[in-house]
Design a protein around this motif. Sequence first.
Motif, short mmCIF file in Angstrom:
data_model
loop_
_atom_site.label_atom_id
_atom_site.label_comp_id
_atom_site.label_asym_id
_atom_site.label_seq_id
_atom_site.Cartn_x
_atom_site.Cartn_y
_atom_site.Cartn_z
N UNK A 61 0.83 -1.21 0.00
CA UNK A 61 0.00 0.00 0.00
C UNK A 61 0.86 1.26 0.00
N UNK A 62 2.04 1.17 0.61
CA UNK A 62 2.90 2.35 0.72
C UNK A 62 3.85 2.49 -0.46
N UNK A 63 3.78 1.58 -1.42
CA UNK A 63 4.56 1.77 -2.63
C UNK A 63 5.69 0.78 -2.88
N UNK A 64 5.88 -0.18 -1.98
CA UNK A 64 6.87 -1.22 -2.26
C UNK A 64 6.32 -2.09 -3.39
N UNK A 65 7.20 -2.55 -4.29
CA UNK A 65 6.73 -3.33 -5.43
C UNK A 65 6.90 -4.83 -5.26
N UNK A 66 7.85 -5.23 -4.44
CA UNK A 66 8.12 -6.65 -4.27
C UNK A 66 8.55 -6.85 -2.83
N UNK A 67 7.84 -7.76 -2.11
CA UNK A 67 8.21 -8.05 -0.72
C UNK A 67 8.72 -9.48 -0.63
N UNK A 68 9.92 -9.63 -0.08
CA UNK A 68 10.57 -10.93 0.04
C UNK A 68 10.89 -11.15 1.51
N UNK A 69 10.68 -12.38 1.97
CA UNK A 69 10.91 -12.67 3.38
C UNK A 69 12.40 -12.92 3.66
N UNK A 70 12.89 -12.21 4.69
CA UNK A 70 14.23 -12.53 5.17
C UNK A 70 14.10 -13.77 6.06
#
Lengths: 414, 414
Positions: A61-70
């Motif tokens: 929602x805040x603009x990140x395009x890709x979220x990957x889990x550490x």
Amino acid sequence: MKAAGVIVEYNPFHNGHLYHLQQTRKETKADCIVAVMSGNFLQRGEPALVSKWTRTRMALLAGVDLVIELPYAFATQKAEIFANGAISILEALGVDEVCFGSESGDINSFLQTLQVMQTRVDEFDTYVQGFVKDGNSFPKSASKAFHALEIKEEVVDLSLPNNILGYHYVKSIHDQQAKIIPKTITRTGSNYHDEHFQSPSIASATSIRKALFSPSGTLDEIKDYIPESTYHHLVSDQLAFQHFRDWESYFQLLKYKVLSSSSAELECIYEIEEGLEHRIISQIKSAESFHAFMEGLKTKRYTWTRLQRACTHLLTNTSKKVMKDVLQEKKAHYIRLLGMSEKGRTYLQENKKKATLPIISKLSGSTNAQLELDIKASQIYNIVADEPIRSNLLHSEYATPPIQYDSVKREFSH
Amino acid sequence: MKAAGVIVEYNPFHNGHLYHLQQTRKETKADCIVAVMSGNFLQRGEPALVSKWTRTRMALLAGVDLVIELPYAFATQKAEIFANGAISILEALGVDEVCFGSESGDINSFLQTLQVMQTRVDEFDTYVQGFVKDGNSFPKSASKAFHALEIKEEVVDLSLPNNILGYHYVKSIHDQQAKIIPKTITRTGSNYHDEHFQSPSIASATSIRKALFSPSGTLDEIKDYIPESTYHHLVSDQLAFQHFRDWESYFQLLKYKVLSSSSAELECIYEIEEGLEHRIISQIKSAESFHAFMEGLKTKRYTWTRLQRACTHLLTNTSKKVMKDVLQEKKAHYIRLLGMSEKGRTYLQENKKKATLPIISKLSGSTNAQLELDIKASQIYNIVADEPIRSNLLHSEYATPPIQYDSVKREFSH
């Protein structure tokens, strides 16, 4: 498509994080922002306020395009190992630049600091050992040792938490011979550990959590410090709202773990060293809260964070042996996708063939020991949710595909 | 002073138990009744409804003179091991007779059954193996084998639960060459496993617990089936009343234990055999209650009780190795006093010098592995109570002296 990486926890996402994203776009001119985010347990050895799925939605929602889990094996560790994991993922994906917030704000200072450390490491180590012997904690000793070196070049103050992280990002890039280019922006408006609100719109995640967990705490109180999207998300997402979690949520399980284990079994747990198991056993019986337990456990020797990390590994029953095995190469074994926008999807399609680690979008069981730690940690994190949500979450860890975010309609789908 | 022993669980104490005590006094003409009672976990592999301390008070109010804890290592076991522990304690104290309730009611039948089994054990074992191979549970196979022997003497029906226990008391006395004399009375008014109230004043503990745990369950409903003293005790003792416990109270801890353990770790647990750990892991993820979990776990191979016992050892993290060590001699290592009347105290004073096991009235730490199991089991049992009661209970396990009962004033003191 140019991509910039950020390394985050978003516990929860707030205006300082939004500023970081805006500055990252400005500094890097990237088309796509890739966030490597801690899963359900965090670097300070704490369970996250809300699950990684909810935090992924906040990020999108805040603009990140890709979220990957550490992975858990890196996320719950001191800066050095944390950085190794995060940088190895960004590098494996071919991300061009990484931009981190720091107290220093000057990337050259970081590079010079690294150079000094590379050439004077023996001297540094001798100082550290001396300060530790005098009864200082390890981080404090490292900081004092650094001062003792009397360096002439412009270097960063390694007693500040975001400088330490930044230094280790730069060092990981160097050690891994990674091509990713480091950049930094100055953190603004709050310090990492601030417990009270300081500036009119930016507050530390610590102070936001403190407000949420205060007896009179409401979401209204933190409204000024988080983006409207996060606020609406926390309000509308019943799941997230009902289950803000902290260590107290897991204290009964931790107590059970200690009381059901022998001291020999506790000694096998990662980060339980030097007889700490005996202090844990003797303190847990009378402790009426996690906080009281930690107060009883604390000595000069150990920082609060170090002890919380030991408790995290105790809760997840992570042994020294397993951790040693999964950290052998000091790198992540996979790229676990948690969420993506259209832009993120496009970036992935362009780059997945070049990726040097397997990309996991949906689990179907695992034979990778690093990934099994993530699954175990998530299952334990989800135990304290109410039924029947709990059962769904236990299943979802396997079956949940990445969250897909439509940035035009501002809608999620799985 | 003549003493008679009874072997009990009192979960909770009811009119059937009162009848057993009255008949025991009548049959044995004993001056002093000694009860060996299971601690916080019971023979069917369940947590007790209320703690051993509350059940000790119930026993004293109903006329028992001395209450001794049956150690966890014996209390949570099949009849054979359960009996070994209980008989070894009564014998060590020099108790003259033991009187048990049975479906048979005829002690000679028990003695003859023992003789038959001693002489025809090979034949019996062959039959049992055959029936197990055909897919029968072990208890069922034992009962069928017994029928297949076509014995002419008067023997007891070993398919009935109290006859099985009685048979093993008699066998333990024989095996341990104990001097204690066995007697039996006929159980009346209810069967062990009855779930519904049958007779006007005597009901099984199973049906009483069922009534208490039904959604509309109140103490009023069971008033007719328990002595007034038990009733008043349950009502007035806030602690007991607020914390009726069953397996559901411990399901979250059990779930945590399973989800935080590897299958190799689960396989080390006592009574987890033949790949049961894999069934446990696969069933626990979706189970929303202990009952649902057990339904999913059950196969023809295992009885419900056997599975509950495995769950108990899993909850208390009791390994095959530890259990093997503490059961090596098949006897209790100590006599742990839970409560006594004046008469019980006098009996102890007269007999303590002759006792062949150490008498423990107050714990001050322990180096005995059997006793450590009791302490661990009690600590885990007490975790689910609310704070601050819980902390007191965790301490009390060490510090609590036996309950002293004044039978004239009908008052307790510690």
